[in-house]
Design a protein around this motif. Structure first.
Motif, PDB file in Angstrom:
ATOM      1  N   TRP A   1      16.303  49.783  58.477  1.00 15.49           N
ATOM      2  CA  TRP A   1      15.610  48.756  57.704  1.00 15.49           C
ATOM      3  C   TRP A   1      16.121  48.732  56.270  1.00 15.49           C
ATOM      4  O   TRP A   1      17.050  49.439  55.899  1.00 15.49           O
ATOM      5  N   ARG A   2      15.528  47.921  55.447  1.00 16.67           N
ATOM      6  CA  ARG A   2      16.128  47.532  54.174  1.00 16.67           C
ATOM      7  C   ARG A   2      15.942  48.532  53.032  1.00 16.67           C
ATOM      8  O   ARG A   2      14.997  49.324  53.035  1.00 16.67           O
TER       9      ARG A   2
ATOM     10  N   HIS B   1      10.799  51.403  48.344  1.00 15.94           N
ATOM     11  CA  HIS B   1      10.860  51.028  49.775  1.00 15.94           C
ATOM     12  C   HIS B   1      12.326  51.057  50.203  1.00 15.94           C
ATOM     13  O   HIS B   1      13.056  50.094  49.981  1.00 15.94           O
TER      14      HIS B   1
ATOM     15  N   HIS C   1      10.205  36.020  59.954  1.00 17.58           N
ATOM     16  CA  HIS C   1       8.809  36.262  59.569  1.00 17.58           C
ATOM     17  C   HIS C   1       8.211  34.899  59.186  1.00 17.58           C
ATOM     18  O   HIS C   1       7.993  34.605  58.012  1.00 17.58           O
TER      19      HIS C   1
ATOM     20  N   LEU D   1      11.141  35.661  52.076  1.00 21.47           N
ATOM     21  CA  LEU D   1       9.993  36.465  51.662  1.00 21.47           C
ATOM     22  C   LEU D   1      10.406  37.772  50.983  1.00 21.47           C
ATOM     23  O   LEU D   1       9.608  38.390  50.289  1.00 21.47           O
ATOM     24  N   ASP D   2      11.667  38.159  51.148  1.00 18.83           N
ATOM     25  CA  ASP D   2      12.131  39.388  50.497  1.00 18.83           C
ATOM     26  C   ASP D   2      13.101  39.070  49.355  1.00 18.83           C
ATOM     27  O   ASP D   2      13.974  39.875  49.016  1.00 18.83           O
TER      28      ASP D   2
ATOM     29  N   TRP E   1       1.539  37.811  58.606  1.00 17.76           N
ATOM     30  CA  TRP E   1       0.515  38.835  58.854  1.00 17.76           C
ATOM     31  C   TRP E   1      -0.894  38.227  58.901  1.00 17.76           C
ATOM     32  O   TRP E   1      -1.871  38.947  59.068  1.00 17.76           O
TER      33      TRP E   1
HETATM   34  C1  BMA Z   1       8.465  44.963  56.156  1.00 16.76           C
HETATM   35  C2  BMA Z   1       8.634  45.373  54.721  1.00 16.76           C
HETATM   36  C3  BMA Z   1       8.237  44.214  53.838  1.00 16.76           C
HETATM   37  C4  BMA Z   1       9.044  42.979  54.208  1.00 16.76           C
HETATM   38  C5  BMA Z   1       8.928  42.687  55.696  1.00 16.76           C
HETATM   39  C6  BMA Z   1       9.811  41.550  56.135  1.00 16.76           C
HETATM   40  O1  BMA Z   1       8.833  45.998  56.992  1.00 16.76           O
HETATM   41  O2  BMA Z   1       9.983  45.696  54.467  1.00 16.76           O
HETATM   42  O3  BMA Z   1       8.459  44.549  52.486  1.00 16.76           O
HETATM   43  O4  BMA Z   1       8.607  41.862  53.493  1.00 16.76           O
HETATM   44  O5  BMA Z   1       9.275  43.843  56.428  1.00 16.76           O
HETATM   45  O6  BMA Z   1      11.159  41.795  55.928  1.00 16.76           O
END
Ligand code: BMA
Length: 380
Positions: free
Chosen positions: A338-339, A345, A126, A99-100, A137
């Motif tokens: 986190w990423r 982001h 996820h 998903l990313d 979600w």
């Molecule tokens: C969230 C964000 C989203 C990402 C999700 C799953 O916190 O970083 O952009 O898709 O996590 O990694």
């Protein structure tokens, strides 16, 4: 002076103590692979002296690059890849990318690279809502339907089969790469379909247990360390034991007593004055370390960070100093940021960013361990 009998007795008691100690720190899977056991032992040991630093998707992309061999934003900024690299298996059943936008083929290669370089891989999931077909979600209630007897039980088993098939490919020679698997994280929140409002606590526990049992028993995956990671923002107080343990599947199912805490580190929704938040972070970590010690497990801050790192001294003020202030909180084995998806982001700064000097100071501190600082984790 000891007689020879007393000496024997002494040696025997020492051996017993060693056995009890080792047993108390054993992985929850009695059939865990030697490498997984060794990793767990090392996490126990290292947690006494340092904190391994991690980042999600670190080798796949950074703020302004994607798929460049050997690169990570952490390496660019701190001179080494993270000690822990996070990945996510969302969309594994659907496309070649998660998903990313991480390509699954590349992810498998990076997972092996991390292992070969002596680092640790942790995986979250996820998973799309198997009932509605929507994303993680999508809050259509689903958990009850995934359990044995539920309408989507077979579908869920297929998802697990896919996950197992994928992770099976992550071998180096004959060795299955040990993975810290973190299924159904932040379940005490209400943003994922496995969240608190969309199933009962019993159903959540049943799903967690079914997942782990199926992977271990049906899929013979014994290279896994299992992480439990609720979200701090939905706990009434940072050290609320009962809130933390909501949905805890039991000691036989968990190895890492984790916590996702984006809350006590300057999150804008948090009404507590910024100056008081570090004490809350410390208190939340003291709780998980306490629980981990009681259970013979390892504690970890499984996700944290503040998007855009807007405070120039965020890393020292909100993470390092609070950790240093508490010998107990310091016993978390790792913390994962986190990423860095792009300028829209990101959780760690890039060269020239106002927080860059502070981030470097944080990364250079002796408490923080990067991949280059690790002893061999998979060897006795
Ligand atoms: C969230 C964000 C989203 C990402 C999700 C799953 O916190 O970083 O952009 O898709 O996590 O990694």
């Amino acid at each position: 002076m000891y007689g020879s009998n007393s000496k024997r007795l002494l040696l025997l008691s020492m051996a017993c103590l060693w056995c009890i100690h080792t047993w108390a720190q054993a992985l929850s899977d009695p059939r865990a692979t030697p490498k997984a056991r060794q990793l767990y032992q090392q996490l126990h040991t290292l947690s006494q002296t340092g904190i391994l630093l991690g980042q999600e998707d670190a080798l796949a992309y950074g703020v302004d690059w994607k798929e460049q061999p050997g690169r990570s934003d952490m390496k660019d900024m701190l001179g080494s890849h993270p000690a822990v690299v996070g990945w996510d298996l969302g969309d594994l059943d659907q496309t070649a990318h998660n998903l990313d936008t991480v390509h699954f083929g590349s992810m498998c290669r990076w997972i092996k690279d991390v292992y070969r370089m002596g680092g640790i891989n942790t995986i979250s999931w996820h998973l799309d809502n198997p009932v509605s077909g929507g994303s993680s979600w999508d809050k259509t209630p689903a958990v009850a339907q995934l359990l044995p007897g539920g309408t989507h039980h077979q579908v869920y088993k297929q998802r697990l089969d896919e996950l197992a098939r994928y992770l099976k490919k992550c071998r180096v020679g004959f060795t299955k790469v040990p993975i810290i698997l973190r299924p159904f994280h932040e379940h005490n929140g209400t943003w994922f379909w496995w969240g608190k409002d969309y199933c009962t606590e019993e159903e959540y526990i049943a799903l967690f247990r079914f997942t782990v049992d199926y992977l271990r028993q049906e899929k013979r995956m014994h290279q896994l360390l299992i992480a439990f990671s609720p979200d701090r923002s939905r706990m009434r107080t940072p050290n609320h034991r009962e809130d933390y343990l909501y949905g805890y599947p039991g000691d036989e199912y968990v190895d890492i007593i984790g916590l996702d805490n984006y809350w006590d580190v300057g999150r804008h929704h948090n009404q507590v004055p910024l100056a008081e938040q570090p004490a809350h972070l410390v208190s939340s970590l003291e709780l998980i370390v306490q629980l981990a010690e009681e259970k013979g497990k390892v504690a970890a801050l499984t996700e944290t960070g503040l998007e855009f790192t807007p405070h120039p001294t965020w890393f020292t003020d909100m993470l390092l100093e609070p950790l240093k202030s508490s010998p107990q909180a310091q016993k978390i084995a790792y913390l994962m940021l986190w990423r860095n998806a792009g300028y829209w982001h990101y959780y760690t700064p890039y060269p020239g960013h106002p927080t860059a000097p502070d981030y470097r100071a944080f990364g250079q501190d002796e408490l923080i361990l990067l991949q280059k600082d690790l002893p061999p984790l998979y060897r006795r």
